[in-house]
Scaffold this motif. Sequence first.
Motif, mmCIF file in Angstrom:
data_model
loop_
_atom_site.group_PDB
_atom_site.id
_atom_site.type_symbol
_atom_site.label_atom_id
_atom_site.label_comp_id
_atom_site.label_asym_id
_atom_site.label_seq_id
_atom_site.Cartn_x
_atom_site.Cartn_y
_atom_site.Cartn_z
ATOM 1 N N VAL A 39 0.833 -1.206 0.000
ATOM 2 C CA VAL A 39 0.000 0.000 0.000
ATOM 3 C C VAL A 39 0.868 1.257 0.000
ATOM 4 N N ARG A 40 1.952 1.210 0.733
ATOM 5 C CA ARG A 40 2.849 2.376 0.827
ATOM 6 C C ARG A 40 3.895 2.316 -0.279
ATOM 7 N N GLU A 41 4.059 3.439 -0.953
ATOM 8 C CA GLU A 41 5.051 3.515 -2.026
ATOM 9 C C GLU A 41 6.450 3.706 -1.446
ATOM 10 N N GLY A 42 7.444 3.385 -2.258
ATOM 11 C CA GLY A 42 8.820 3.516 -1.804
ATOM 12 C C GLY A 42 9.204 2.491 -0.769
ATOM 13 N N ALA A 43 8.615 1.304 -0.848
ATOM 14 C CA ALA A 43 8.878 0.245 0.131
ATOM 15 C C ALA A 43 9.509 -0.957 -0.548
ATOM 16 N N HIS A 44 10.094 -1.815 0.277
ATOM 17 C CA HIS A 44 10.733 -3.059 -0.168
ATOM 18 C C HIS A 44 10.133 -4.190 0.656
ATOM 19 N N PRO A 45 9.996 -5.388 0.087
ATOM 20 C CA PRO A 45 9.407 -6.499 0.854
ATOM 21 C C PRO A 45 10.101 -6.826 2.162
ATOM 22 N N ASP A 46 11.369 -6.477 2.310
ATOM 23 C CA ASP A 46 12.088 -6.772 3.548
ATOM 24 C C ASP A 46 11.946 -5.685 4.615
ATOM 25 N N ASP A 47 11.265 -4.601 4.324
ATOM 26 C CA ASP A 47 11.240 -3.468 5.251
ATOM 27 C C ASP A 47 10.684 -3.836 6.624
ATOM 28 N N VAL A 48 9.564 -4.562 6.666
ATOM 29 C CA VAL A 48 8.963 -4.885 7.955
ATOM 30 C C VAL A 48 9.910 -5.723 8.802
ATOM 31 N N ALA A 49 10.504 -6.741 8.200
ATOM 32 C CA ALA A 49 11.432 -7.597 8.942
ATOM 33 C C ALA A 49 12.607 -6.794 9.490
ATOM 34 N N LEU A 50 13.130 -5.866 8.707
ATOM 35 C CA LEU A 50 14.256 -5.051 9.167
ATOM 36 C C LEU A 50 13.834 -4.113 10.296
ATOM 37 N N CYS A 51 12.620 -3.596 10.229
ATOM 38 C CA CYS A 51 12.129 -2.707 11.285
ATOM 39 C C CYS A 51 11.917 -3.438 12.608
#
Length: 269
Positions: A186-198
């Motif tokens: 839904v959010r632009e400028g994101a990568h599939p790994d972003d949540v895991a890294l956060c």
Amino acid sequence: MNPRFLGITDLVETPSVAVVVDVMRAYTVAAWAFAQGAEKIVLAESLDDALALKARHPDWVALKDGPPAPGFDAVNSPALLRSLDLGGRTVVQKTTAGTVGALAVKEASLVLCAGFVVAEATARLLRARGYDSVTFVVTGEDGQADEDLACAQYIAHRAAEAGTDAAEFLRRAAGSRAAAELTEGVREGAHPDDVALCLELDRFPFAMVATLEDSIMVLRPHAVPMLTGWLSSESISAGTRAWSRACTTPTWRPTPTTPAPSPPCPASA
């Protein structure tokens, strides 16, 4: 320690000590920028201010929320940022909530910026200095973002009692609206790994301190005693395990990341 948890718009007076929390993704990105060698991060008031700073300093790296845009070098994604070599560079950051929260408390005597990736370092700094009152600025969703509130509450508990377990706090963050929106694209400028890294708990051994320097808010890494090296792989993977348990979308799972390089040598407490 007496903690208060407030949204940005709830700040009616300048606190003495403020911890500004943006898990997804401003202060996860900031920590990764330092790990990639950045010397400092300038927190811009607006997109126009970020572009003006970039124009005056062409070698600075400007990043923003959302999709790529002319004049900006990067987007607010930890997974995309981790491939950049930022050795000795200055980063200019403008985000929807995280940078706004820090600027809202810029007159505080101490401003820390945090996410789960620097939670223990932030808690130890607070514990070592023995502050009586700390205001946690919950930046997302007008102070209602559960990933930010969970992280703020976890840091507050760790600052008061080192034995607090992170599992429930990470579970809440993994199940937050922000995590779902990032996962679902839904959010632009994101990568599939972003949540895991956060959600990588205590990935980095430094806190992040923001101070006014010639009227500009500047964020720098701050070494914390007894956190002189990277924490264990078990600690790093705790957030990934929490996310995997909470996620109900079968389209992807977090992938292992390579260990981060050592950050520049920051000032000690």
